[in-house]
Design a protein around this motif. Sequence first.
Motif, short mmCIF file in Angstrom:
data_model
loop_
_atom_site.label_atom_id
_atom_site.label_comp_id
_atom_site.label_asym_id
_atom_site.label_seq_id
_atom_site.Cartn_x
_atom_site.Cartn_y
_atom_site.Cartn_z
N GLN A 199 0.77 -1.15 0.00
CA GLN A 199 0.02 0.01 -0.03
C GLN A 199 0.71 1.28 0.19
OE1 GLN A 199 -3.05 0.35 -0.71
NE2 GLN A 199 -3.62 2.40 0.16
N GLN A 200 2.13 1.38 0.87
CA GLN A 200 2.99 2.28 0.60
C GLN A 200 3.38 2.70 -0.85
OE1 GLN A 200 5.45 0.77 3.83
NE2 GLN A 200 4.80 2.36 5.17
N LYS A 201 3.94 1.61 -1.41
CA LYS A 201 4.47 1.69 -2.75
C LYS A 201 3.38 2.30 -3.61
CE LYS A 201 7.89 -1.86 -2.70
NZ LYS A 201 8.18 -3.20 -3.19
N LYS A 202 1.97 1.99 -3.34
CA LYS A 202 1.00 2.33 -4.16
C LYS A 202 0.63 3.78 -4.14
CE LYS A 202 -3.69 0.83 -5.63
NZ LYS A 202 -4.96 0.00 -5.29
N ILE A 203 0.84 4.35 -2.87
CA ILE A 203 0.58 5.91 -2.76
C ILE A 203 1.58 6.51 -3.41
CG2 ILE A 203 0.41 7.83 -0.84
CD1 ILE A 203 -0.53 5.46 0.86
N ILE A 204 2.69 6.20 -3.53
CA ILE A 204 3.82 7.06 -3.94
C ILE A 204 3.67 6.80 -5.61
CG2 ILE A 204 6.39 7.08 -4.40
CD1 ILE A 204 6.65 6.49 -1.31
N ARG A 205 3.60 5.73 -6.02
CA ARG A 205 3.42 5.18 -7.52
C ARG A 205 2.27 6.40 -8.04
NH1 ARG A 205 3.29 -0.57 -6.41
NH2 ARG A 205 5.60 -1.40 -7.11
N GLU A 206 0.88 6.48 -7.28
CA GLU A 206 -0.18 7.17 -7.74
C GLU A 206 -0.09 8.41 -7.77
OE1 GLU A 206 -3.72 5.82 -6.33
OE2 GLU A 206 -3.73 3.80 -6.87
N PHE A 207 0.95 9.10 -7.05
CA PHE A 207 1.34 10.49 -6.82
C PHE A 207 2.04 10.84 -7.98
CE2 PHE A 207 5.00 13.46 -6.09
CZ PHE A 207 4.21 14.53 -6.17
N LEU A 208 3.26 9.98 -8.36
CA LEU A 208 4.04 9.99 -9.48
C LEU A 208 3.14 10.07 -10.92
CD1 LEU A 208 7.34 8.06 -8.49
CD2 LEU A 208 7.04 10.45 -8.52
N ASN A 226 17.49 11.79 -19.59
CA ASN A 226 16.21 12.04 -19.18
C ASN A 226 15.53 11.11 -18.00
OD1 ASN A 226 16.15 9.83 -20.61
ND2 ASN A 226 14.09 10.21 -21.70
N GLY A 227 16.46 10.38 -17.29
CA GLY A 227 16.21 9.43 -16.33
C GLY A 227 16.36 10.04 -14.92
N LEU A 228 15.54 9.81 -13.94
CA LEU A 228 15.79 10.39 -12.56
C LEU A 228 15.56 9.10 -11.73
CD1 LEU A 228 13.33 13.63 -12.46
CD2 LEU A 228 15.96 13.49 -13.09
N TYR A 229 16.81 9.17 -10.83
CA TYR A 229 16.69 7.96 -10.05
C TYR A 229 16.29 8.14 -8.59
CZ TYR A 229 18.81 5.97 -14.08
OH TYR A 229 19.01 5.70 -15.41
N LEU A 230 15.31 7.68 -7.87
CA LEU A 230 14.69 8.17 -6.66
C LEU A 230 14.92 6.98 -5.93
CD1 LEU A 230 13.02 10.14 -5.27
CD2 LEU A 230 11.10 8.80 -6.39
N VAL A 231 15.99 7.25 -4.83
CA VAL A 231 16.15 6.50 -3.66
C VAL A 231 15.03 6.54 -2.45
CG1 VAL A 231 18.08 5.25 -2.30
CG2 VAL A 231 18.46 6.20 -4.66
N LEU A 232 14.12 5.55 -2.21
CA LEU A 232 13.33 5.77 -1.01
C LEU A 232 13.60 4.68 -0.15
CD1 LEU A 232 9.81 6.18 -3.20
CD2 LEU A 232 11.45 7.89 -2.31
N THR A 233 14.06 5.22 1.21
CA THR A 233 14.35 4.47 2.28
C THR A 233 13.34 4.18 3.31
OG1 THR A 233 15.41 6.41 3.46
CG2 THR A 233 16.81 4.83 2.30
N SER A 234 13.07 2.97 3.82
CA SER A 234 11.92 2.65 4.47
C SER A 234 12.10 3.07 5.78
CB SER A 234 11.68 1.29 4.57
OG SER A 234 13.03 0.51 5.12
N ASN A 245 11.52 7.75 4.86
CA ASN A 245 10.47 7.51 5.45
C ASN A 245 10.73 7.84 6.93
OD1 ASN A 245 7.99 6.72 6.85
ND2 ASN A 245 7.46 5.03 5.58
N SER A 246 10.28 8.81 7.39
CA SER A 246 10.47 9.41 8.94
C SER A 246 9.56 8.58 9.91
CB SER A 246 10.63 10.87 8.86
OG SER A 246 9.17 11.22 8.63
N ALA A 247 8.64 7.92 9.54
CA ALA A 247 7.54 7.43 10.49
C ALA A 247 7.90 7.22 11.91
CB ALA A 247 6.57 6.49 9.88
N LYS A 248 9.06 6.43 11.85
CA LYS A 248 9.66 5.86 13.40
C LYS A 248 10.69 6.76 13.65
CE LYS A 248 8.79 0.93 12.78
NZ LYS A 248 9.54 -0.41 12.89
N VAL A 276 4.50 8.10 4.85
CA VAL A 276 4.47 8.14 3.34
C VAL A 276 3.54 9.34 2.83
CG1 VAL A 276 3.58 7.09 1.25
CG2 VAL A 276 4.58 5.82 3.00
N ASP A 277 2.54 9.88 3.70
CA ASP A 277 1.93 11.21 3.08
C ASP A 277 2.97 12.06 3.20
OD1 ASP A 277 -0.57 10.99 2.13
OD2 ASP A 277 -1.08 9.85 3.93
N GLY A 278 3.79 12.15 4.44
CA GLY A 278 4.94 13.16 4.48
C GLY A 278 5.96 13.24 3.40
N MET A 279 6.21 11.72 3.07
CA MET A 279 7.17 11.90 1.71
C MET A 279 6.86 12.34 0.46
SD MET A 279 8.59 7.91 2.53
CE MET A 279 9.77 7.93 1.15
#
Length: 355
Positions: free
Chosen positions: A95-104, A182-190, A225-228, A259-262
């Motif tokens: 679900q977390q991945k889905k939120i970010i994918r749908e934003f992009l 034209n590629g951007l690389y997005l590193v998302l840490t849990s 992800n700053s949740a913790k 994730v909403d904060g991310m």
Amino acid sequence: METRMPRVLPPATTIAAPLALAFLLLSLLSGPSSAWRPWPSLRHRPNATTVDLTLGNSKKFEGSSEFVKMKYHMGPVLTANITVHIIWYGNWARQQKKIIREFLGSISATGARHPSIAEWWKVVQLYTDQTGANISRTVLLGQEKNDRFYSHGKSLTRLSMQSVIKSAVTASTKPLPIEPRNGLYLVLTSEDVYAQDLCNNVCGYHYFTFPSIVGYTLPYAWVGNSAKLCPGVCAYPFAVPDYMPGLKPLKAPNGDVGVDGMVSVIGHELAEMASNPLANAWYAGQDPSFPVEIADLCEGIYGTGGGGSYTGQMMEDGGGATYNMNGVRRKFLVQWVWNHVVSYCSGPNALDQSV
């Protein structure tokens, strides 16, 4: 270059528009920037007018100033179709991945309700290269790489972040494509990963990889992800700092504080990568190693009246969640960006602007 989240000021604090901008600029140049807190929603002010929600009856806009000199330094901007490749580092729920994918996926989408993410991106598109070509309206979700086993550990430095990217583009199975232009690389840490400077008022940053480490010069961004670890620092206003126990957090639009904060930080970094991918295109200030970029100028501003100690006017959905823009299927809270044509911060949910 970096997303620095604000310290929250006491609720009684107010700053007039011209002073607010001066304060913001000084903060950006000297360290962590000061804070913004939300105005009450229109839901709770049924008789509010547009004038009520601006600073007095002035129509000068959020962050506006003749003193901000956003300049083009002749470097490339991303005028071709942009593809965002994601590295999911650590443990991510579906679900977390889905939120970010749908934003992009909402950045280039048509048909989303106003105010939309796609309308927000139109401000980014105003930036051009030396030929006059605008940043592309097309932002595509590219390929994804999962690093579930924390290949470089649970504590990452800025250099080891580049090694994470190298591992993804040189993997023996399903490597990420190499697209320097034209590629951007997005590193998302849990949420269980500490990245250098996370929680020290830094929630994300962008730069480019070194050929000596990765083999190529690739624009990339990291967002954690700053949740913790520190939601009050990086997921504000969906969490509040420990030193402000009386301030109530707002409800996240997708039910995930971290994730909403991310999402807003990701938007911040994407806007800056598109307009300044190699740190030699659009920025204010004289020092390219510490540029003030198009999203830096609007940190913490989400709506009309933003600046100083206020996030600006936002909206609430039927369940009480706070947002300011619509995606295709979801609602999001995303900070505004600097409009260099008219010299103020812009967003599609503005009550007193035309974007």
